[in-house]
Design an enzyme around this catalytic site. Structure first.
Site, PDB file in Angstrom:
ATOM      1  N   CYS A  36      -5.706  14.501  -9.830  1.00 42.27           N
ATOM      2  CA  CYS A  36      -6.568  14.549  -8.953  1.00 42.27           C
ATOM      3  C   CYS A  36      -6.273  13.828  -7.299  1.00 42.27           C
ATOM      4  O   CYS A  36      -5.891  12.921  -7.904  1.00 42.27           O
ATOM      5  CB  CYS A  36      -8.283  14.591  -9.153  1.00 42.27           C
ATOM      6  SG  CYS A  36      -8.532  15.797 -10.579  1.00 42.27           S
ATOM      7  N   ARG A  42       2.934   5.293  17.880  1.00 40.99           N
ATOM      8  CA  ARG A  42       1.569   5.418  17.918  1.00 40.99           C
ATOM      9  C   ARG A  42       0.678   5.094  18.882  1.00 40.99           C
ATOM     10  O   ARG A  42      -0.184   5.694  19.702  1.00 40.99           O
ATOM     11  CB  ARG A  42       0.857   5.811  16.483  1.00 40.99           C
ATOM     12  CG  ARG A  42       1.290   6.290  15.183  1.00 40.99           C
ATOM     13  CD  ARG A  42       0.487   6.028  14.365  1.00 40.99           C
ATOM     14  NE  ARG A  42       1.241   5.177  13.600  1.00 40.99           N
ATOM     15  CZ  ARG A  42       1.021   4.781  12.215  1.00 40.99           C
ATOM     16  NH1 ARG A  42      -0.480   5.285  11.826  1.00 40.99           N
ATOM     17  NH2 ARG A  42       1.376   3.684  11.961  1.00 40.99           N
ATOM     18  N   LYS A  67       0.542  -0.903   0.120  1.00 39.77           N
ATOM     19  CA  LYS A  67       0.430  -0.027  -0.146  1.00 39.77           C
ATOM     20  C   LYS A  67       0.936   1.178   0.091  1.00 39.77           C
ATOM     21  O   LYS A  67       0.808   2.462  -0.216  1.00 39.77           O
ATOM     22  CB  LYS A  67      -1.297   0.031   0.978  1.00 39.77           C
ATOM     23  CG  LYS A  67      -0.232   0.427   2.554  1.00 39.77           C
ATOM     24  CD  LYS A  67      -1.579  -0.165   3.355  1.00 39.77           C
ATOM     25  CE  LYS A  67      -0.702   0.220   4.936  1.00 39.77           C
ATOM     26  NZ  LYS A  67      -0.635   2.057   4.800  1.00 39.77           N
ATOM     27  N   ASP A  68       2.115   1.061   0.486  1.00 41.83           N
ATOM     28  CA  ASP A  68       3.264   2.209   0.224  1.00 41.83           C
ATOM     29  C   ASP A  68       3.256   2.751  -1.121  1.00 41.83           C
ATOM     30  O   ASP A  68       4.459   3.353  -1.331  1.00 41.83           O
ATOM     31  CB  ASP A  68       4.630   1.975   1.136  1.00 41.83           C
ATOM     32  CG  ASP A  68       4.076   2.109   2.282  1.00 41.83           C
ATOM     33  OD1 ASP A  68       3.014   2.378   2.981  1.00 41.83           O
ATOM     34  OD2 ASP A  68       4.938   1.858   3.879  1.00 41.83           O
ATOM     35  N   ARG A 121      -7.988   8.641   3.441  1.00 41.05           N
ATOM     36  CA  ARG A 121      -9.888   7.589   3.244  1.00 41.05           C
ATOM     37  C   ARG A 121      -9.983   6.685   4.454  1.00 41.05           C
ATOM     38  O   ARG A 121     -11.783   7.405   4.565  1.00 41.05           O
ATOM     39  CB  ARG A 121      -8.628   6.375   2.752  1.00 41.05           C
ATOM     40  CG  ARG A 121      -9.789   5.090   2.593  1.00 41.05           C
ATOM     41  CD  ARG A 121      -8.436   4.345   2.050  1.00 41.05           C
ATOM     42  NE  ARG A 121      -7.770   3.593   3.176  1.00 41.05           N
ATOM     43  CZ  ARG A 121      -7.728   3.306   4.079  1.00 41.05           C
ATOM     44  NH1 ARG A 121      -9.253   2.710   4.592  1.00 41.05           N
ATOM     45  NH2 ARG A 121      -6.629   2.901   4.914  1.00 41.05           N
ATOM     46  N   ARG A 122      -9.510   6.954   5.582  1.00 37.20           N
ATOM     47  CA  ARG A 122     -10.233   6.035   6.754  1.00 37.20           C
ATOM     48  C   ARG A 122     -10.807   7.486   7.977  1.00 37.20           C
ATOM     49  O   ARG A 122     -11.894   6.921   8.096  1.00 37.20           O
ATOM     50  CB  ARG A 122      -9.303   5.699   8.196  1.00 37.20           C
ATOM     51  CG  ARG A 122      -8.616   5.083   8.254  1.00 37.20           C
ATOM     52  CD  ARG A 122      -7.026   4.460   8.706  1.00 37.20           C
ATOM     53  NE  ARG A 122      -6.569   3.136   8.545  1.00 37.20           N
ATOM     54  CZ  ARG A 122      -5.065   3.300   8.138  1.00 37.20           C
ATOM     55  NH1 ARG A 122      -4.760   4.609   8.791  1.00 37.20           N
ATOM     56  NH2 ARG A 122      -4.872   1.852   8.636  1.00 37.20           N
ATOM     57  N   ARG A 182       1.304  10.656  14.009  1.00 30.54           N
ATOM     58  CA  ARG A 182       2.451  10.606  13.084  1.00 30.54           C
ATOM     59  C   ARG A 182       3.528   9.547  13.634  1.00 30.54           C
ATOM     60  O   ARG A 182       3.220   9.282  15.276  1.00 30.54           O
ATOM     61  CB  ARG A 182       3.653  11.020  12.591  1.00 30.54           C
ATOM     62  CG  ARG A 182       2.594  12.515  11.108  1.00 30.54           C
ATOM     63  CD  ARG A 182       2.211  10.587  10.287  1.00 30.54           C
ATOM     64  NE  ARG A 182       3.644  10.198   9.629  1.00 30.54           N
ATOM     65  CZ  ARG A 182       4.300  10.997   9.102  1.00 30.54           C
ATOM     66  NH1 ARG A 182       4.458  12.129   8.572  1.00 30.54           N
ATOM     67  NH2 ARG A 182       5.317   9.798   8.976  1.00 30.54           N
TER      68      ARG A 182
END
Length: 406
Positions: A249, A161, A86-87, A137-138, A155
């Site tokens: 976009c 975290r 996903k990165d 997104r979340r 972060r």
């Protein structure tokens, strides 16, 4: 003289504990493929690791966790890179490809609550409770489900975290990837798993990818042995969708993919930055992974006008097509049986599907997955998604920063 066999592979990885766990997992799997191969891990700190005081969406760069590693790969300081898939941006640098997609772990998001909220769910949290996440997104999806909750950037790596959650009173809960928590051995901290009706996950979340140089054919062939077919197909479809949706976009995009009984179902949503607008659509396609002989045996396909009921297709096809003037990669194989020639053309080629080389895998299902992602993206754009993306782009320009899409 035959070239000497390579005995050492240098593996690039980020320095975080989670990245090292993932890298060692891949190396362990490769040692099962070839126990004699040796591995050396080269760790690096990326831009995303260095900048800890800003949300990722405000840094304005897409390759935050990959740039330094990919430069080392291009310079041949490392032979391969292990990534959280996903990165990775949907468009890789020139000369780079994904050579393997490891079996995907649970891609859903999870909720980790502050100890004082033990036993609660997002629905039972008091109004005004703060959720820690830097993902647009979340935020967008959860704002739609829980408009009474507040959101704040957080972060740092997972260790940092969780420490911020436990040692202060700034957050009521954190939203994190379930796969990362499980790889760290922190299953006990998972208090709630978010289903697709609450929060669809990020493109390729839960998958591990191996990136190599596109001209390193030996590495591509070697690493292909770790491909997990369902995970490969899911990531191809999701990345094809995201690539089509981006279009210059940025906006929150969530996905949900499921493969069952030869059918691949893909659901995706494009949302406004504040979550007030959403276009969510689904599409399916047939993904038949059986071999051609098994698929077609017994069909009523005609060979020279003859139905060969319950007879395997391949010998019949070879008999009919041998000596035909069918072209394979622009080559006419006169008087040669079609089956083997077609296999050479379609299996093991370096055709790319969403930036992935699927060495030794049948082309049909891979193309079907890529087409599914692209077609669903077009459907979303044509049904209001384009306007949402445009409005998001305008808002981003107004605030002079780029929002991370995944």
């Amino acid at each position: 003289m035959a070239s000497e066999r390579k005995t050492l592979i240098v593996v690039g990885s980020r320095r975080s504990e989670l990245a090292m766990i993932q890298t060692k997992k891949v190396i362990s799997a490769l040692k099962e493929v070839d126990p004699e191969m040796e591995y050396q891990i080269e760790t690096m700190e990326t831009i995303g690791d260095k900048i800890q005081d800003k949300a990722l969406s405000k840094i304005g760069q897409t390759n935050l966790f990959t740039k330094e590693l990919e430069q080392a790969l291009a310079d041949k300081h490392v032979d391969m890179i292990v990534h959280s898939f996903k990165d990775l941006p949907t468009t890789l640098p020139d000369g780079m490809v994904i050579a393997s997609v490891i079996k995907r772990d649970d891609p859903h998001d999870a909720v980790v609550f502050h100890p004082k909220h033990a036993g609660k769910t997002l629905r039972t949290l008091p109004t005004g409770s703060v959720l820690g996440t830097s993902s647009v997104r979340r935020r967008a999806q959860l704002k739609r489900c829980y408009p009474n909750l507040a959101f704040k950037d957080v972060r740092g790596n997972l260790n940092t975290r969780l420490r911020k959650l436990d040692e202060a009173d700034d957050y009521s809960a954190l939203i994190l990837a379930k796969a990362g928590l499980e790889r760290m051995g922190w299953n006990s901290r998972i208090n709630q798993v978010l289903g697709p009706n609450e929060c669809m996950y990020s493109v390729s979340q839960g998958a591990i990818a191996i990136e190599v140089r596109s001209d390193d054919n030996k590495m591509i062939e070697f690493l292909s042995k770790l491909h997990h077919m369902d995970s490969l197909l899911e990531c191809i479809a999701e990345r094809a969708l995201l690539r089509k949706l981006e279009g210059g976009c940025s906006a929150p995009v969530g996905v949900y993919t499921d493969i069952k009984e030869g059918q691949m179902h893909l659901t995706a949503a494009a949302l406004s930055l504040d979550g007030s607008e959403c276009v969510k659509m689904s599409m399916s396609t047939s993904i038949d992974l059986d071999c051609p002989e098994k698929q077609e045996s017994g069909s009523k396909q005609l060979f020279s006008g003859i139905v060969a009921h319950n007879k395997p297709v391949e010998p019949l096809k070879v008999a009919e097509e041998s000596g035909s003037q069918q072209l394979f990669s622009g080559i006419m194989a006169h008087s040669k049986p079609v089956g083997p020639v077609k296999a050479v053309e379609e299996f093991g080629s370096q055709q790319l599907f969403s930036g992935i080389v699927a060495h030794g895998k049948p082309v049909g299902p891979l193309k079907a997955a890529e087409d599914l992602g692209r077609d669903l993206a077009i459907k979303i754009l044509e049904n209001g998604g384009r306007e949402i993306l445009h409005a998001a782009h305008e808002e981003i320009q107004h605030h002079h920063h780029q929002v991370k899409i995944w």
